[in-house]
Design a protein around this motif. Sequence first.
Motif, PDB file in Angstrom:
ATOM      1  N   HIS A   1      -1.220  43.980  19.564  1.00 37.19           N
ATOM      2  CA  HIS A   1      -1.415  45.302  18.979  1.00 37.19           C
ATOM      3  C   HIS A   1      -0.033  45.847  18.581  1.00 37.19           C
ATOM      4  O   HIS A   1       0.868  45.860  19.421  1.00 37.19           O
ATOM      5  N   MET A   2       0.106  46.295  17.335  1.00 34.12           N
ATOM      6  CA  MET A   2       1.424  46.754  16.872  1.00 34.12           C
ATOM      7  C   MET A   2       1.366  48.194  16.358  1.00 34.12           C
ATOM      8  O   MET A   2       0.395  48.611  15.739  1.00 34.12           O
ATOM      9  N   HIS A   3       2.433  48.889  16.645  1.00 25.41           N
ATOM     10  CA  HIS A   3       2.670  50.223  16.091  1.00 25.41           C
ATOM     11  C   HIS A   3       3.615  50.058  14.898  1.00 25.41           C
ATOM     12  O   HIS A   3       4.751  49.664  15.087  1.00 25.41           O
ATOM     13  N   PHE A   4       3.140  50.356  13.708  1.00 27.28           N
ATOM     14  CA  PHE A   4       3.995  50.217  12.523  1.00 27.28           C
ATOM     15  C   PHE A   4       4.579  51.571  12.132  1.00 27.28           C
ATOM     16  O   PHE A   4       3.853  52.554  11.988  1.00 27.28           O
ATOM     17  N   ASP A   5       5.895  51.593  11.986  1.00 26.00           N
ATOM     18  CA  ASP A   5       6.625  52.815  11.627  1.00 26.00           C
ATOM     19  C   ASP A   5       7.273  52.660  10.250  1.00 26.00           C
ATOM     20  O   ASP A   5       7.737  51.579   9.881  1.00 26.00           O
ATOM     21  N   HIS A   6       7.334  53.759   9.532  1.00 23.47           N
ATOM     22  CA  HIS A   6       8.090  53.794   8.274  1.00 23.47           C
ATOM     23  C   HIS A   6       9.586  53.884   8.591  1.00 23.47           C
ATOM     24  O   HIS A   6      10.001  54.714   9.407  1.00 23.47           O
ATOM     25  N   GLN A   7      10.365  53.058   7.933  1.00 24.94           N
ATOM     26  CA  GLN A   7      11.820  53.073   8.117  1.00 24.94           C
ATOM     27  C   GLN A   7      12.552  53.671   6.914  1.00 24.94           C
ATOM     28  O   GLN A   7      13.780  53.745   6.922  1.00 24.94           O
ATOM     29  N   MET A   8      11.806  54.068   5.898  1.00 25.67           N
ATOM     30  CA  MET A   8      12.403  54.696   4.717  1.00 25.67           C
ATOM     31  C   MET A   8      11.899  56.128   4.603  1.00 25.67           C
ATOM     32  O   MET A   8      10.810  56.471   5.073  1.00 25.67           O
TER      33      MET A   8
END
Length: 623
Positions: A162-169
Amino acid sequence: MVLRKIFLAAASLILLGGCSSDELANTTGGSKTPGVTISAGMDEGTRVSFTPYTEGAERLKVAWESSDALFAVVSSSTNTGNFTVSQIQSDVHKANFTGTFDTPLTQSSEVSACVKTASSTVSGTGATFEWSTQTGVAADLGKYDILTGNGNYEPSGTSPIHMHFDHQMSFLKATVILPVAATGNTATVTLKGTGLPTSVVWNGNTNTFSDLKTGNITLTAAPVNGTEVTVYAALYPGTVKELCADVTVDGTTYGNLLVTHSATLEAGKLYTVSRNASSIEDIKLWIPDAAWSKVIDCKNYKIASVAREPEEGSDWLNVSSDGTHVTLSADANTTGAPRQATLSFTNGSSTTTVDITQIEDKDFAGTWDMTAFKVFYTTGDATITGVGTNIHDNTWSAIGTTPGDGATNDIVKEGVDYGNKQEMEIDYQSGGSSIAGIYQAGTHRQNLSMRGLYENLRTKGSAEVDYSKMSANVYFFIDTNQSNSKNQRLYTGTYAGQYANLMPEFYNTSTSTHWDFQYAWTGGTGYWWYRGDVTVAGHTTKVSWYANGTNGYQNLSAKLRVVGLQVMRYTGPVPSASYIIREPESLGAPKPNWGAYAITYQGDIVMKRTADGYREITIGGDN
């Protein structure tokens, strides 16, 4: 591959300021090995602005697409894997990705992943993201986004990771204001700023970023609407200082248009900047004499104070605001002369300067004062004897003026009495024939006629205004008559009945003699006196012909430079060696090669004209 869509909901423009904003949230999923599934989630989109939540404000939305792909790395190892979409849930904000690693995973292995995009390059356990070229279109923002996630491998269940995806831009929408309206629909915009990032390396086995590169960002298809260019860009988080834009539209480039002085950008946030909401860009224009106006959308802009330069007679340039728009305007120029004014106004926090020059080629008609560094002229009656190269002025003599302060650098300076003021009368004719230049390249339109260099001699010339370059030049033809006879008959003064023409006086760089008194004649219709540069300040216009090296010589050949102007005398209408009048041989070498000029102007030459009714600027004593 095409990254998940990023798009903007219906919006209202938000001023770049210091209020709070919401962050894009994260969701979780799962996976397993050797055929591993990563369940990747991201929020459906959160308002990202600097104002509290209100309906209709701009927001960022995200959605997975079937072409998306992940690059995954096991922490502290070289074990990598590539994953593609196997299922997208109905709300499009969660998706399953399947793939394999190089080697099987163990219980609780930590895995990091990034979304691969067209602007990313995978190498080893890292991925390089590069965004120096973007389209500038809102629908394409996702192509330049960086999304990273992190989770542990738990083999039980259908989705082991299970992954938490974050915006880096972070994302920027900015309105850039052009100085003039454009007809094109799109523009190329180059974003420039102090330390503006353009690429970064994501290290998968540590889930960190490094090797940040900086430079400019080019947006190839930014939308244009009149004077407004709408810029959408993905930017790396951090503090941006002096963010400016060079905008090319309709074949013209407008440089260093301010986007924002300073802003701290956070990942996963959308920043909306409308420059004219708080400040208005400086404007500098050359325009024709017709009335001019420009309306700028600028909400709640209140003018606190206005300053004008010059103080007297600059009320033809105006500014007003009604709470929604700021209107700049210039009255029609009916003075018959060029004019310039600078208007500075402030809303209490920012100051805008508007510099307008109104000028047309017809404005050069009128009376001008001319000053040269040094002037020589002949005295006495002419007694012409002989024919051909033996035509001599046996009573030839010369008197010269010198600068009052004994200056020797050939430059006309303010406040120096040169004692040689000349009044020049310039007439203007609309249209005029086109004349091809020989010493100066190009074709120029004959629209001026000048009198005052010598007795009734009238010279033809050209005034040209380039509004795009904010410059003007004046040329006068050495061929004064612009006809088959070339030379012009003198009807008044000491030498009435003779003929006259112009020639440049040369400095010969191949000899030790500074002034090279060479006679010249025109064999065609396109010879010039050298170009005069035009400057306009307030109500005063100057035309400066530079002879001194400090200001830039007018070069005619590898060894000859124009450093002055002479009026030469002839016995006939054709400017040839057979008719030129010369000094008597008793004056010494080079004897027959020296023409007995009527008048010579040496060094820098400045013509000045001040519009009627305004105080004059002094050049050289009472000139």
